[in-house]
Scaffold this active site. Structure first.
Site, PDB file in Angstrom:
ATOM      1  N   HIS A   1     -49.914  43.194   9.876  1.00  0.00           N
ATOM      2  CA  HIS A   1     -49.269  43.786  10.541  1.00  0.00           C
ATOM      3  C   HIS A   1     -49.699  45.599  10.549  1.00  0.00           C
ATOM      4  O   HIS A   1     -49.418  46.661  10.750  1.00  0.00           O
ATOM      5  CB  HIS A   1     -47.755  43.128  10.655  1.00  0.00           C
TER       6      HIS A   1
ATOM      7  N   ARG B   1     -60.084  46.927  22.188  1.00  0.00           N
ATOM      8  CA  ARG B   1     -59.624  45.372  22.127  1.00  0.00           C
ATOM      9  C   ARG B   1     -58.328  45.109  22.753  1.00  0.00           C
ATOM     10  O   ARG B   1     -57.196  45.510  22.374  1.00  0.00           O
ATOM     11  CB  ARG B   1     -59.524  45.118  20.593  1.00  0.00           C
TER      12      ARG B   1
ATOM     13  N   ARG C   1     -61.310  45.885  27.015  1.00  0.00           N
ATOM     14  CA  ARG C   1     -62.367  44.014  27.422  1.00  0.00           C
ATOM     15  C   ARG C   1     -61.275  43.315  27.387  1.00  0.00           C
ATOM     16  O   ARG C   1     -60.065  43.342  27.103  1.00  0.00           O
ATOM     17  CB  ARG C   1     -62.783  43.702  26.164  1.00  0.00           C
TER      18      ARG C   1
ATOM     19  N   GLU D   1     -72.410  37.324  23.151  1.00  0.00           N
ATOM     20  CA  GLU D   1     -71.910  37.190  22.515  1.00  0.00           C
ATOM     21  C   GLU D   1     -72.936  36.159  21.947  1.00  0.00           C
ATOM     22  O   GLU D   1     -72.993  35.727  21.164  1.00  0.00           O
ATOM     23  CB  GLU D   1     -71.181  36.948  22.274  1.00  0.00           C
TER      24      GLU D   1
ATOM     25  N   ASN E   1     -71.548  41.489  16.431  1.00  0.00           N
ATOM     26  CA  ASN E   1     -70.962  40.924  15.459  1.00  0.00           C
ATOM     27  C   ASN E   1     -70.944  38.924  15.902  1.00  0.00           C
ATOM     28  O   ASN E   1     -71.892  38.711  14.609  1.00  0.00           O
ATOM     29  CB  ASN E   1     -69.127  41.349  15.068  1.00  0.00           C
TER      30      ASN E   1
ATOM     31  N   ARG F   1     -69.772  34.720   9.321  1.00  0.00           N
ATOM     32  CA  ARG F   1     -69.771  36.015   9.038  1.00  0.00           C
ATOM     33  C   ARG F   1     -68.495  36.302   8.522  1.00  0.00           C
ATOM     34  O   ARG F   1     -68.801  37.635   7.200  1.00  0.00           O
ATOM     35  CB  ARG F   1     -69.383  37.049  10.253  1.00  0.00           C
TER      36      ARG F   1
ATOM     37  N   CYS G   1     -72.120  47.280  20.492  1.00  0.00           N
ATOM     38  CA  CYS G   1     -70.365  47.657  20.681  1.00  0.00           C
ATOM     39  C   CYS G   1     -70.536  46.311  19.406  1.00  0.00           C
ATOM     40  O   CYS G   1     -70.568  45.633  19.379  1.00  0.00           O
ATOM     41  CB  CYS G   1     -69.418  47.575  21.511  1.00  0.00           C
TER      42      CYS G   1
END
Length: 758
Positions: A367, A474, A510, A613, A636, A647, A684
């Site tokens: 946070h 996101r 997304r 992806e 990614n 990753r 992206c």
């Protein structure tokens, strides 16, 4: 053994009488081990104290008395040394089976099998160890371990007051003779900053642990809870981010813990055992910290950090030691040093003075990291031992891009940092000059450069850096920082405000990408087993949304209502097969029809896209492309799936290069197929935000990027220095006959052709 708070209080009462007597310290400790042994029906009770850097057997009942002041163990040596070094508990049914077991024949301990030991802590460092042993092999109950820990806390006061053990050195004392140091950490928020070290809060030293009047201590805690809740209420209503949006959700979660009845009940139980208000709060905090070490879930760890933050606040209030660095005020440019921070505490600081933050803990999804990123404050996390390596007032140079902090820097380090900072500032000025210029290659090809976003305030970055829009919003961020499932109305307000901030520039939303490694505690799989061995490849993203279609329905309605009268761009994550896209699109269309039947204003147009992806989707692109309006490649996840390499694994992070022929050939095939179908394709992901990688992608035919805002300037500069027509045949040749060093070859070509790489 103690079986209730009442019997624990009986032990502490006995210790209180011993501590209040005028007997010599050795006599007191001899009595203490007898009291504990009798209360716990233990055959052995021993106290080891840290003296001259080694742990000395200082008092015992059950072991040979001739071993007292003779048996000594180094830090990390044997079971006792391990407990002291790690500041942790050992609970063993068979002590000799532990790999660190070290037999000392003079003690006569070979008669005893079971062993339990807890550290005696002062200023967060072990100054001794309290242990019990039994001849019978058995593990100790949790209530016994907690009783030992409570007693160890009381013993800490006796030992410190008597000067029996080495003093727990402060960070300042340890750091004083260490000279210059480079500390490495995790890049949480990039940027460079310089200032003096300021400790967020000195740990409150608890002077009295055993209560004289239990009810009076309870009243002190109740009063402190009231004051703390007033402070939290004031912060949540007056935070600079306003009363709506994700930052408010973070603070509301924080507030929820402040009002948690379970927390206050545990503190009350500790008071019932005979502890003072301060000792009870600290006792509950210690228990919480030990349990936190066993939690792997990053979201739950973050919630525990919030509770730790609140414990500090409550302890300061009840003890009257209210001064945090924020409350006392920063006098100059400061680099804040802390174990961890709650988001509310970060907001208390003067933005003009606070230049950077270094945390001993922290994570990318914490946070406080989300809030720091929105505030533009460089932050470094996972810097182990920072509070021992740094003293208050030390000069610190923080390089967030390098993931390093330079403490008490030498003149050479200072000069290098200043030079790098000057170059960085000069480059930022040059990038700022490009803000209003389009990303056009030297030979006239227009490249679309958009930004990734996840918070309401991120939308402002479009205009600040001169981006073409938001290529990836996101939506899961709102869910990750909320204590409960965000209501549809709350989602709608967020999406509308983002669209309004973007103005006439496009925003691609997304849909929810949670689950797996982004677990939500309020969202369970329903099968009773939520521990996934491979969370990145598990029940997440579109898979989860289609299983729990109520989530996607609510989000679709919120997006449709928010985009009323505007174009709406929706992108589905982690599509593995075309039917998943069809199912998700159908849910959105159903919600659109539902709104149309009720004569609600709809978006002027809905554009549907998919994220590639999962490598499997590339094998069915011919089936998917006719159905979509655009395709985005998520580099990614795609990279880790292609190479079967996590990753996040430190040993694999640098092993597989984005400029590997395998990656580039795979992407080239996708671009060719999408281009033939007339479907725009973009990237992206972090790959697109790196200048050399982005250059290679343009050479494959990519003309749309969505990247982090700070990368927009460098990417624009690269694009405007690039002759795309010269690069295309070079990339074609390199893919046909890959060199042994693709990165080196591309770097040399860029240098020879005057391409800005930075």
């Amino acid at each position: 053994m103690p079986t209730s708070a009442a019997s624990a209080r009986e032990i502490l009462t006995g210790l209180h009488d011993v501590m209040a007597s005028r007997a010599a310290a050795q006599v007191k400790l001899n009595k203490v081990v007898k009291i504990i042994a009798e209360a716990m029906r233990s055959e052995v009770c021993s106290i080891y104290l840290l003296r001259d850097g080694v742990l000395e057997l200082f008092a015992t009942v059950g072991l040979n008395q001739s071993a007292v002041h003779v048996t000594k163990l180094g830090m990390g040596e044997g079971l006792v040394g391990t407990i002291a070094k790690q500041v942790s508990v050992l609970n063993l049914a068979e002590a000799a089976n532990h790999p660190e077991y070290a037999y000392r024949p003079e003690t006569g301990e070979e008669l005893f099998h079971s062993f339990a030991g807890v550290p005696i802590v002062r200023r967060e460092r072990a100054i001794g160890v309290l242990s019990v042993q039994h001849a019978e092999p058995r593990a100790y109950d949790e209530i016994e371990i907690e009783a030992l820990q409570t007693v160890a806390m009381v013993l800490s006061e006796l030992i410190a007051n008597a000067g029996l053990a080495d003093q727990a050195a402060s960070a300042s004392e340890i750091a004083r003779d260490q000279g210059s140091a480079r500390l490495a950490g995790l890049r949480l928020v990039t940027g460079m900053a310089a200032g003096v070290a300021v400790f967020h809060q000195p740990r409150v030293t608890i002077e009295h642990t055993v209560a004289e009047d239990t009810e009076a201590e309870r009243h002190r805690v109740y009063s402190a809870f009231g004051k703390m809740r007033e402070q939290i209420d004031s912060m949540t209503s007056g935070a600079e981010f306003g009363t709506a949006g994700e930052h408010h959700d973070i603070l509301e979660t924080y507030k929820m813990f402040a009002y948690d009845e379970g927390w206050s009940r545990r503190i009350n139980e500790a008071i019932d055992s005979g502890l003072t208000a301060e000792a009870a709060i600290e006792r509950v905090r210690q228990r919480m910290q030990m349990r936190m070490r066993d939690i792997d879930d990053p979201l739950l760890q973050e919630r525990m950090h919030d509770l730790d933050d609140l414990s500090n606040r409550l302890l300061r209030i009840v003890s009257g030691q209210l001064g945090t660095a924020a409350q006392m005020g920063l006098r100059g440019d400061a680099i804040l040093v802390a174990r961890n921070l709650g988001p509310a505490e970060l907001l208390e600081y003067d933005r003009r003075r606070l230049k950077g933050v270094i945390l001993e803990e922290g994570s990318l999804t914490a946070h406080v990291t989300i809030v720091a990123r929105a505030m533009g404050i460089p932050m470094l996390g996972r810097v182990r031992g920072i509070r021992q390596a740094v003293s208050e007032g030390d000069e610190i140079l923080l390089d967030g891009s390098e993931g390093a902090a330079f403490v008490r820097p030498t003149s050479a380090v200072e000069e290098a940092f200043t030079a790098k900072l000057a170059v960085s500032q000069k480059q930022r000025a040059e990038f700022a000059a490009l803000r209003d210029l389009p990303a056009i290659t030297a030979d006239g090809t227009r490249v679309t450069v958009m930004v990734n976003a996840g918070l309401r305030d991120d939308a402002a970055a479009i205009h600040l850096v001169g981006a073409d829009g938001i290529g990836l919003f996101r939506t899961e961020f709102q869910f990750l920082v909320s204590a409960a499932l965000p209501r549809r109305e709350s989602q709608q307000r967020l999406y509308r405000s983002v669209l309004e901030s973007a103005g006439d520039k496009p925003v691609i939303f997304r849909t929810l990408d949670v689950g797996g490694d982004k677990a939500l505690p309020y969202l369970q799989s329903g099968d009773g087993d939520d521990q996934e061995e491979n969370p990145a490849m598990g029940w997440r993203a579109l898979r989860l949304a289609l299983d729990r279609d109520g989530l996607l329905k609510a989000q679709a309605r919120a997006l449709l209502e928010a985009a009323a009268g505007r174009q709406l761009n929706i992108m589905f994550p982690m599509v593995s097969e075309p039917w998943e896209f069809d199912a998700a699109r159908e849910i959105v269309e159903q919600q659109k029809n539902w709104l149309a039947e009720r004569r609600k204003l709809l978006p002027s147009r809905i554009s549907y896209g998919a994220m590639l992806e999962v490598p499997a989707l590339a094998e069915t692109l011919d089936l998917l492309l006719p159905k979509i309006d655009f395709l985005s490649i998520g580099t990614n996840d795609l990279t880790q799936f292609l190479f079967a390499a996590d990753r996040a694994h430190p040993k694999l992070a640098e092993r597989y290069d984005w400029l590997s022929p395998a990656i580039l050939r795979f992407l080239a095939r996708i671009v060719r197929q999408a281009s033939a179908a007339g479907v725009p394709v973009g990237v992206c992901g972090e790959m697109g935000g790196r200048t050399l990688e982005a250059m290679a992608l343009i050479g494959l035919g990519i003309e749309r990027f969505s990247i982090t805002p700070v990368a927009v300037g460098p990417i624009k500069a690269m694009i405007r220095s690039l002759d795309r027509s010269a690069l295309l045949p070079v990339m074609e040749q390199l893919l046909a006959t890959p060199p042994s060093d693709m990165r080196g070859t591309l770097s040399r070509w860029a240098e020879d052709n005057g391409i800005f790489i930075g």
